[in-house]
Write a protein that holds these residues in place. Structure first.
Motif, short mmCIF file in Angstrom:
data_model
loop_
_atom_site.label_atom_id
_atom_site.label_comp_id
_atom_site.label_asym_id
_atom_site.label_seq_id
_atom_site.Cartn_x
_atom_site.Cartn_y
_atom_site.Cartn_z
N LEU A 10 -7.12 -86.78 -104.83
CA LEU A 10 -7.67 -88.02 -104.30
C LEU A 10 -7.80 -89.05 -105.42
N VAL A 11 -7.29 -90.23 -105.17
CA VAL A 11 -7.37 -91.30 -106.16
C VAL A 11 -7.73 -92.59 -105.44
N GLN A 12 -8.53 -93.42 -106.08
CA GLN A 12 -8.90 -94.70 -105.48
C GLN A 12 -7.79 -95.73 -105.71
N LEU A 17 -3.01 -91.46 -111.82
CA LEU A 17 -2.87 -90.03 -111.60
C LEU A 17 -1.61 -89.59 -112.33
N ARG A 18 -1.63 -88.38 -112.87
CA ARG A 18 -0.43 -87.85 -113.50
C ARG A 18 -0.03 -86.55 -112.84
N LEU A 19 1.17 -86.53 -112.30
CA LEU A 19 1.72 -85.33 -111.70
C LEU A 19 2.54 -84.57 -112.73
N ARG A 65 5.11 -99.49 -111.71
CA ARG A 65 3.80 -98.85 -111.78
C ARG A 65 3.88 -97.37 -112.18
N PHE A 66 5.03 -96.74 -112.01
CA PHE A 66 5.16 -95.32 -112.31
C PHE A 66 6.05 -95.12 -113.53
N VAL A 67 5.81 -94.02 -114.23
CA VAL A 67 6.64 -93.66 -115.39
C VAL A 67 6.99 -92.18 -115.30
N ILE A 68 8.27 -91.88 -115.36
CA ILE A 68 8.72 -90.49 -115.38
C ILE A 68 9.02 -90.10 -116.82
N GLN A 80 3.66 -90.35 -114.23
CA GLN A 80 2.43 -91.11 -114.44
C GLN A 80 2.37 -92.21 -113.39
N MET A 81 1.35 -92.16 -112.57
CA MET A 81 1.18 -93.12 -111.49
C MET A 81 0.03 -94.05 -111.85
N ASN A 82 0.32 -95.33 -111.99
CA ASN A 82 -0.69 -96.32 -112.36
C ASN A 82 -0.87 -97.34 -111.26
N ASN A 83 -2.06 -97.94 -111.22
CA ASN A 83 -2.35 -98.98 -110.24
C ASN A 83 -1.92 -98.52 -108.84
#
Length: 125
Positions: A10-12, A17-19, A65-68, A80-83
């Motif tokens: 769960l993330v706001q 979040l980092r998978l 927004r994401f970085v693999i 890496q999932m940002n914003n």
């Protein structure tokens, strides 16, 4: 062959979040790797890919927004999932292919040699 994802939860909205995705059965750097997500009621879509050469590509809708990335020492793929936004809520899958495709074409793939079971990302305040 088993790919194991982790890091979902769960993330706001606006959060990060980092998978992670790892396997003990092959060397991730020797494969074309992708993160693929499936939102409720929709088909799977490529989110981010990294080619064997280490070049990355992203779905344009992500707007940077994401970085693999991948860590050879840990034999692990990351996202890496940002914003984060509500539309990011989905089941995220890690997938691997022996293909020499560029990252751009990896992103379009629907068939991979190996898939993980997925990790759920829920976006809610």
């Amino acid at each position: 062959v088993q790919l194991v994802e982790s890091g979902g939860g769960l993330v706001q909205p606006g959060g990060s979040l980092r998978l992670s995705c790892t396997t003990s059965e092959f060397i991730i750097n020797n494969y074309g790797m992708s993160w693929v997500r499936q939102r409720p009621g929709q088909e799977r879509e490529g989110v981010a890919s990294i080619s064997k050469r280490g070049v990355a590509a992203y779905a344009t809708s992500l707007r940077g927004r994401f970085v693999i990335s991948r860590d050879a020492a840990k034999n692990t793929l990351y996202l890496q999932m940002n914003n984060v936004i509500p539309e990011d809520m989905a089941m995220y899958y890690c997938a691997a292919t022996t293909s020499d495709d560029s990252a751009y074409y990896l992103l379009q793939r629907t068939e991979y040699n190996y898939w993980g079971r997925g990790t759920q990302v829920t976006v809610s305040s």
